[in-house]
Write a protein that holds these residues in place. Structure first.
Motif, PDB file in Angstrom:
ATOM      1  N   CYS A  90       9.373 -35.222 -20.674  1.00 41.81           N
ATOM      2  CA  CYS A  90      10.098 -34.112 -21.313  1.00 41.81           C
ATOM      3  C   CYS A  90       9.987 -32.831 -20.501  1.00 41.81           C
ATOM      4  N   LEU A  91       8.930 -32.690 -19.726  1.00 38.58           N
ATOM      5  CA  LEU A  91       8.781 -31.511 -18.880  1.00 38.58           C
ATOM      6  C   LEU A  91       9.718 -31.591 -17.678  1.00 38.58           C
ATOM      7  N   TYR A  93      12.737 -33.334 -17.749  1.00 40.62           N
ATOM      8  CA  TYR A  93      14.113 -33.322 -18.242  1.00 40.62           C
ATOM      9  C   TYR A  93      14.148 -32.792 -19.681  1.00 40.62           C
ATOM     10  N   PRO A  94      13.920 -31.510 -19.896  1.00 36.46           N
ATOM     11  CA  PRO A  94      13.899 -30.987 -21.266  1.00 36.46           C
ATOM     12  C   PRO A  94      15.295 -30.917 -21.878  1.00 36.46           C
ATOM     13  N   GLU A  95      15.393 -31.300 -23.131  1.00 35.39           N
ATOM     14  CA  GLU A  95      16.650 -31.130 -23.856  1.00 35.39           C
ATOM     15  C   GLU A  95      16.794 -29.680 -24.306  1.00 35.39           C
ATOM     16  N   ASN A  96      15.684 -29.092 -24.728  1.00 38.32           N
ATOM     17  CA  ASN A  96      15.680 -27.689 -25.137  1.00 38.32           C
ATOM     18  C   ASN A  96      15.138 -26.866 -23.972  1.00 38.32           C
ATOM     19  N   VAL A  97      16.033 -26.299 -23.190  1.00 41.74           N
ATOM     20  CA  VAL A  97      15.632 -25.620 -21.962  1.00 41.74           C
ATOM     21  C   VAL A  97      14.843 -24.348 -22.255  1.00 41.74           C
ATOM     22  N   SER A  98      15.230 -23.599 -23.271  1.00 38.59           N
ATOM     23  CA  SER A  98      14.593 -22.299 -23.529  1.00 38.59           C
ATOM     24  C   SER A  98      13.206 -22.442 -24.143  1.00 38.59           C
ATOM     25  N   ASP A  99      13.040 -23.347 -25.096  1.00 36.71           N
ATOM     26  CA  ASP A  99      11.763 -23.469 -25.806  1.00 36.71           C
ATOM     27  C   ASP A  99      10.967 -24.711 -25.422  1.00 36.71           C
ATOM     28  N   GLY A 100      11.588 -25.639 -24.722  1.00 29.27           N
ATOM     29  CA  GLY A 100      10.905 -26.884 -24.405  1.00 29.27           C
ATOM     30  C   GLY A 100      10.963 -27.859 -25.568  1.00 29.27           C
ATOM     31  N   ASP A 101      10.637 -29.107 -25.304  1.00 27.49           N
ATOM     32  CA  ASP A 101      10.742 -30.152 -26.322  1.00 27.49           C
ATOM     33  C   ASP A 101       9.432 -30.415 -27.053  1.00 27.49           C
ATOM     34  N   TYR A 123       1.011 -28.694 -14.462  1.00 27.84           N
ATOM     35  CA  TYR A 123       1.270 -29.159 -15.821  1.00 27.84           C
ATOM     36  C   TYR A 123      -0.018 -29.187 -16.648  1.00 27.84           C
TER      37      TYR A 123
END
Length: 211
Positions: A90-91, A93-101, A123
């Motif tokens: 998820c780091l 390829y995050p779906e939520n770019v602004s807040d992270g998944d 990381y």
């Protein structure tokens, strides 16, 4: 004859462009198997951020077909779960770019575990930063010992020793007898003091008890 597009950009045609040191990426997809699942993603994320994977992929076996190129010969990662591995991905390829998944202690603990295991230094530090805000004092004591984050121990002990509520049964079971006795001893010292102890002095006491 000068290309019109080149001329429009103001770039002389005689200049030979150089490759950018970071953003010219020679990359192939790598196929990895975790448990019974195959994953395929850009190898760049592993080799750039992990010393362990950088070393692994730099080794070229003689007279053997390299792993990770086909579904029949993936790179096999043992001793981890799909759930933990996907949280690390998820780091990348995050779906939520602004807040992270990732938003929970459990999710960031997965990242901390794998980042420590495979030497993802950045990381690991990111996971430590997030867990410093998310994790309970008990979680920080347990994780701090498991993943060598000693700076968490004193602050977590301070929170548990200065709060009004005693340890719950669940917290005591998770911590184990050693920590329960230490915490009880420190809390008794604080309450037995004839003057109100400042946090600074309590921290000194905690550090001395922890050795």
């Amino acid at each position: 004859m000068v290309d019109n597009a080149t001329q429009a950009l103001g770039v002389p045609s005689i200049i030979t462009p150089k490759r950018h040191e970071v953003f010219y990426i020679n990359d192939d997809s790598v196929i990895i198997r975790v448990e019974d699942t195959l994953y395929r993603f850009h190898r760049h994320f592993l080799t750039r951020h992990s010393k362990a994977f950088e070393t692994t992929f730099s080794l070229k076996p003689e007279n053997e077909k390299p792993e990770g190129l086909t579904d029949e010969h993936p790179v096999l990662l043992e001793g981890i779960t799909c759930k933990d591995f996907e949280r690390l991905l998820c780091l990348f390829y995050p779906e939520n770019v602004s807040d992270g998944d990732l938003s929970t202690t459990e999710e960031w603990t997965s990242v901390l575990a794998l980042a420590t295991k495979w030497d993802f230094a950045e990381y690991r530090q990111l996971a430590i930063s997030r867990l410093s805000q998310l994790a309970s004092p008990v979680d920080r004591i347990l994780l701090g010992r498991a993943y060598e984050i000693p700076e968490w121990l004193s602050t977590a002990y301070l929170e548990l020793c200065t709060r009004d509520d005693a340890l719950t049964y669940e917290e005591g079971m998770r911590l184990g007898m050693r920590d329960v006795i230490l915490l009880s001893d420190i809390r008794q010292s604080i309450r037995g003091s004839r003057v109100t102890m400042q946090d600074k002095n309590i921290s000194i006491l905690i550090d001395r008890k922890l050795g």
